[in-house]
Design an enzyme around this catalytic site. Structure first.
Site, mmCIF file in Angstrom:
data_model
loop_
_atom_site.group_PDB
_atom_site.id
_atom_site.type_symbol
_atom_site.label_atom_id
_atom_site.label_comp_id
_atom_site.label_asym_id
_atom_site.label_seq_id
_atom_site.Cartn_x
_atom_site.Cartn_y
_atom_site.Cartn_z
ATOM 1 N N ASP A 238 32.327 61.104 -52.762
ATOM 2 C CA ASP A 238 32.901 62.447 -52.804
ATOM 3 C C ASP A 238 33.941 62.701 -51.723
ATOM 4 O OD1 ASP A 238 31.360 63.157 -54.972
ATOM 5 O OD2 ASP A 238 29.743 63.987 -53.755
ATOM 6 N N ASP A 262 35.833 66.429 -49.110
ATOM 7 C CA ASP A 262 34.826 67.317 -49.693
ATOM 8 C C ASP A 262 34.211 68.146 -48.576
ATOM 9 O OD1 ASP A 262 33.285 68.536 -51.606
ATOM 10 O OD2 ASP A 262 31.868 66.898 -51.803
ATOM 11 N N ASP A 266 26.992 67.479 -45.731
ATOM 12 C CA ASP A 266 26.156 67.900 -46.850
ATOM 13 C C ASP A 266 24.751 67.370 -46.637
ATOM 14 O OD1 ASP A 266 28.408 68.994 -47.970
ATOM 15 O OD2 ASP A 266 28.315 67.833 -49.835
ATOM 16 N N ARG A 318 31.286 78.388 -45.717
ATOM 17 C CA ARG A 318 30.110 77.510 -45.684
ATOM 18 C C ARG A 318 29.800 77.003 -44.277
ATOM 19 N NH1 ARG A 318 30.298 73.824 -51.228
ATOM 20 N NH2 ARG A 318 30.516 75.575 -52.674
#
Length: 441
Positions: A238, A262, A266, A318
């Site tokens: 990603d 990306d 994560d 985020r």
């Protein structure tokens, strides 16, 4: 309460068993070896899950209080952008554990004693030998060359990985970091850049410290060695800086991260017992994603501490964006965002304590929180609390949930997080440090 925890864990187990094969994390083909690794990682995550997360947050807050006790001038709201040139000054409890030791290079593994929060049991490669990266190349992802970072990260045994000199490592494919590893860049200027990022998949007990990770891009799949004794078929990556998938007991500390294709970080698929601390994030859209799917109930066991980080220039959203689990966001400095700072869906519990939020000039973006289009009738029951946060330039945090349902502090843990006015000092040395052997770091 015990019966409730058992029911919750049973639901999580069923969810993970049903959905794990469908959320592949770059795996093109699940063979028997990877299915076994997934099952072992699931069990490790369940063991790392803490049934009473407020005990962990209270323990963290107590350490912050003790670290700042008696320090004058620690309540300044100004952030000094100039380089500090004075004697060693460690301003938060994680740094005070190791940073001002002039012999840190001889006592590298002392770092493993310093983590707090949900990742507090992470020891990385403490029980292993020192492995020195001497070669920045990454030419063979199936049979990596000894001396490269990939070779060390894939070994089955615990290792404490350090670097012989400063280097830029351009990863040709995503780098799989296996269990019981520390990647320790202190004393060298090490960049992971202009290639793939790091993946911690079906692993446990990993420390990553001091790297500069930036300009990570999506790279092609194919056959890639994911452990010392297994080569698997991977799909296209990603472009995450660090991807944590189905892993537990992870500590990311003093990283400088920006400009990844990306996300910067994560953490998904039942990953838990994670602390992200002392890091500096700039120039990115989707900074941190905790939980990738509204449908994956296995992330109910996710527990993450985000502490002493600086969220700086060029960030959009985020910081983090959360689903399902429990998230302690404490004593971070939010000086820039374009859309929102903290968001989520699927009823995550978010405890925001002692952060500083400086809203952007745009009046439409001054709300710190974003609940991703859920109606108030749904999100009003989610526990999102703001305690001791410093709101500046019109920033505001919309709380939700019933505060009376929070577990009372025990008689041992009555100390609250330091208020947001202390954040400048607590985050003063965020990001990768310039450490020199023979001097305090």
């Amino acid at each position: 309460m015990v019966a409730g925890c058992k029911i919750k864990l049973l639901m999580v187990l069923v969810s993970m068993a049903v959905l794990m094969p469908t959320l592949r994390a770059g795996i093109a083909e699940f063979d028997d070896y990877l299915l076994q690794k997934a099952e072992e990682a699931k069990q490790a995550s369940l063991e790392a899950f803490h049934p009473d997360p407020m005990n962990v947050t209270d323990h963290f807050n107590q350490h912050v209080h003790l670290a700042l006790e008696g320090i004058e001038g620690s309540n300044s709201t100004r952030r000094s952008l100039a380089k500090y040139k004075g004697p060693c000054l460690a301003t938060n409890p994680i740094d005070r554990c190791w940073r001002c030791d002039p012999n840190w290079a001889k006592n590298r593994k002392k770092l493993a004693k310093c983590v707090l929060g949900f990742g507090r049991k992470t020891t990385g490669g403490k029980k292993g030998r020192i492995y020195v990266v001497t070669d920045p190349s990454d030419n063979d992802v199936v049979n990596p060359k000894p001396g490269t970072l990939r070779y060390g990260a894939l070994q089955k045994r615990p290792l404490w990985i350090i670097f012989a000199r400063s280097m830029i490592i351009r990863l040709s494919k995503e780098l799989m970091v296996t269990s019981h590893k520390t990647i320790d860049a202190r004393g060298s200027n090490v960049h992971i850049a202009y290639g793939a990022g790091l993946s911690i998949q079906f692993a446990r007990n990993v420390i990553i410290h001091g790297l500069r990770i930036h300009h990570v891009i999506s790279t092609g799949g194919g056959m890639i060695r994911d452990t010392a004794n297994h080569v698997g078929l991977r799909t296209v990556s990603d472009g995450d800086g660090i991807s944590i998938f189905g892993s537990s007991n992870i500590w990311l500390d003093h990283l400088s991260m920006s400009n990844c294709q990306d996300g910067l970080i994560d953490a998904i698929q039942g990953s838990t017992a994670i602390t992200i601390s002392n890091s500096h994030f700039t120039h990115h859209n989707d900074v941190m994603l905790f939980g990738a799917s509204d449908s994956y109930q296995g992330d109910s066991i996710m527990q993450v501490t985000v502490a002493f980080n600086h969220f700086g220039k060029g960030l959009v959203q985020r910081m983090p964006r959360c689903r399902w689990g429990f998230f302690h966001v404490v004593n971070n400095d939010y000086t820039h965002w374009l859309m929102y700072a903290i968001g989520g869906s699927q009823h995550p519990t978010i405890i925001s304590q002692g952060n500083r939020f400086i809203a952007p000039p745009n009046p439409a973006a001054r709300q710190i929180t974003n609940r991703n289009y859920a109606p108030e009738s749904v999100w009003k029951t989610w526990t999102w609390r703001s305690e001791g946060d410093l709101m500046m330039n019109g920033a505001y945090f919309i709380q939700s949930g019933n505060p009376s349902k929070r577990r009372p502090y025990s008689r041992f843990d009555m100390i609250k997080a330091k208020p947001g006015t202390f954040v400048r000092r607590l985050t003063r040395f965020s990001g990768s440090l310039n450490c020199f052997v023979g001097r305090p770091c």
